[in-house]
Design a protein around this motif. Structure first.
Motif, PDB file in Angstrom:
ATOM      1  N   SER A  42      66.162   5.084  88.101  1.00 25.08           N
ATOM      2  CA  SER A  42      66.214   4.786  89.534  1.00 25.08           C
ATOM      3  C   SER A  42      67.282   3.742  89.868  1.00 25.08           C
ATOM      4  N   ALA A  94      66.756  -4.626  84.331  1.00 27.60           N
ATOM      5  CA  ALA A  94      65.997  -5.869  84.194  1.00 27.60           C
ATOM      6  C   ALA A  94      66.890  -6.921  83.563  1.00 27.60           C
ATOM      7  N   ARG A 106      55.321   6.369  89.401  1.00 32.67           N
ATOM      8  CA  ARG A 106      54.789   5.006  89.601  1.00 32.67           C
ATOM      9  C   ARG A 106      53.276   4.964  89.412  1.00 32.67           C
ATOM     10  N   GLN A 163      52.749   5.115  85.731  1.00 36.13           N
ATOM     11  CA  GLN A 163      53.142   3.824  85.165  1.00 36.13           C
ATOM     12  C   GLN A 163      52.013   2.803  85.344  1.00 36.13           C
ATOM     13  N   VAL A 197      67.770   0.687  88.473  1.00 33.61           N
ATOM     14  CA  VAL A 197      67.320  -0.698  88.407  1.00 33.61           C
ATOM     15  C   VAL A 197      67.475  -1.186  86.967  1.00 33.61           C
ATOM     16  N   GLN A 237      66.340  -6.529  88.629  1.00 27.13           N
ATOM     17  CA  GLN A 237      64.990  -7.095  88.628  1.00 27.13           C
ATOM     18  C   GLN A 237      65.036  -8.315  87.714  1.00 27.13           C
ATOM     19  N   ASN A 261      63.055   2.559  85.409  1.00 25.65           N
ATOM     20  CA  ASN A 261      64.004   1.686  86.090  1.00 25.65           C
ATOM     21  C   ASN A 261      65.444   2.181  85.914  1.00 25.65           C
ATOM     22  N   GLU A 262      65.791   2.562  84.700  1.00 28.86           N
ATOM     23  CA  GLU A 262      67.138   3.082  84.436  1.00 28.86           C
ATOM     24  C   GLU A 262      67.438   4.286  85.319  1.00 28.86           C
ATOM     25  N   LYS A 269      74.159  -2.235  90.025  1.00 33.40           N
ATOM     26  CA  LYS A 269      72.783  -1.739  90.044  1.00 33.40           C
ATOM     27  C   LYS A 269      71.873  -2.756  90.710  1.00 33.40           C
ATOM     28  N   THR A 270      70.702  -2.300  91.080  1.00 32.47           N
ATOM     29  CA  THR A 270      69.674  -3.211  91.575  1.00 32.47           C
ATOM     30  C   THR A 270      69.146  -3.991  90.378  1.00 32.47           C
ATOM     31  N   ALA A 330      58.527   1.900  81.436  1.00 35.32           N
ATOM     32  CA  ALA A 330      58.967   1.138  82.619  1.00 35.32           C
ATOM     33  C   ALA A 330      60.486   1.002  82.623  1.00 35.32           C
ATOM     34  N   ASN A 331      61.067   0.736  81.459  1.00 37.46           N
ATOM     35  CA  ASN A 331      62.530   0.622  81.364  1.00 37.46           C
ATOM     36  C   ASN A 331      63.219   1.935  81.711  1.00 37.46           C
TER      37      ASN A 331
END
Length: 178
Positions: free
Chosen positions: A104, A108, A23, A26, A106, A138, A101-102, A135-136, A97-98
């Motif tokens: 973790s 989009a 993070r 990032q 998450v 965003q 997220n993948e 999934k979570t 970022a993608n």
């Protein structure tokens, strides 16, 4: 360019995760992308093939020393410069970022509506998409009055088009007999 950006993003993600600084890296990479994108002179220096590598390297080293970024970020920026990819930093950062997220869990979802969506509806949509995908989620909301009503949701390459505009277009096709 997307596959090249993704390869670099995957490599950066591997290193940043291994060093447990994903993070932070990032955030630094995003700041660098904004800095380069918002400064036409910097963009020109790093994108112009007629400017010698050594001159570009000196500019980059000066900026790195002033910004005091992590070694991971500095090293990655140097690799991008050496491989003549620094001008594609924004694409790499977006892919990075993608990838994070993948990894973790998450995803989009880009949601387009004709007008602003109330918070209660946003929460309900987030929960429904989380249930559907496991999934979570965003959510990124955009407005476009041309869709008239309803919504268009994009998750990765999958599009769920529930817009009034599309429904009217489909009805017109059916009525015309095509």
């Amino acid at each position: 360019m997307q596959t090249v950006a993704r390869r670099y993003a995957l490599a950066l993600a591997d290193v940043a995760i291994e060093r447990r600084e994903e993070r932070e890296v990032q955030a630094e990479m995003s700041s660098w992308a904004v800095m380069i994108e918002s400064n036409p002179q910097l963009r020109e220096v790093f994108a112009n093939p007629t400017i010698p590598y050594e001159q570009k390297r000196r500019v980059l080293e000066d900026l790195i020393s002033r910004s005091k970024v992590r070694q991971t970020t500095a090293g990655f920026l140097q690799v991008l410069l050496k491989n003549q990819r620094l001008s594609q930093l924004k694409d790499v950062v977006d892919r990075f970022a993608n990838v994070l997220n993948e990894r973790s869990g998450v995803i989009a979802a880009n949601v387009m509506t004709a007008r602003d969506v109330p918070e209660k509806s946003k929460k309900a949509l987030r929960e429904a998409l989380a249930t559907a995908t496991g999934k979570t989620v965003q959510l990124n909301f955009m407005t476009d009055v041309d869709i008239i009503g309803g919504m268009v949701t994009r998750i990765g390459s999958t599009v769920f088009d529930g817009s009034v505009r599309t429904q009217l277009e489909q009805l017109a096709i059916q009525l015309s007999g095509k």
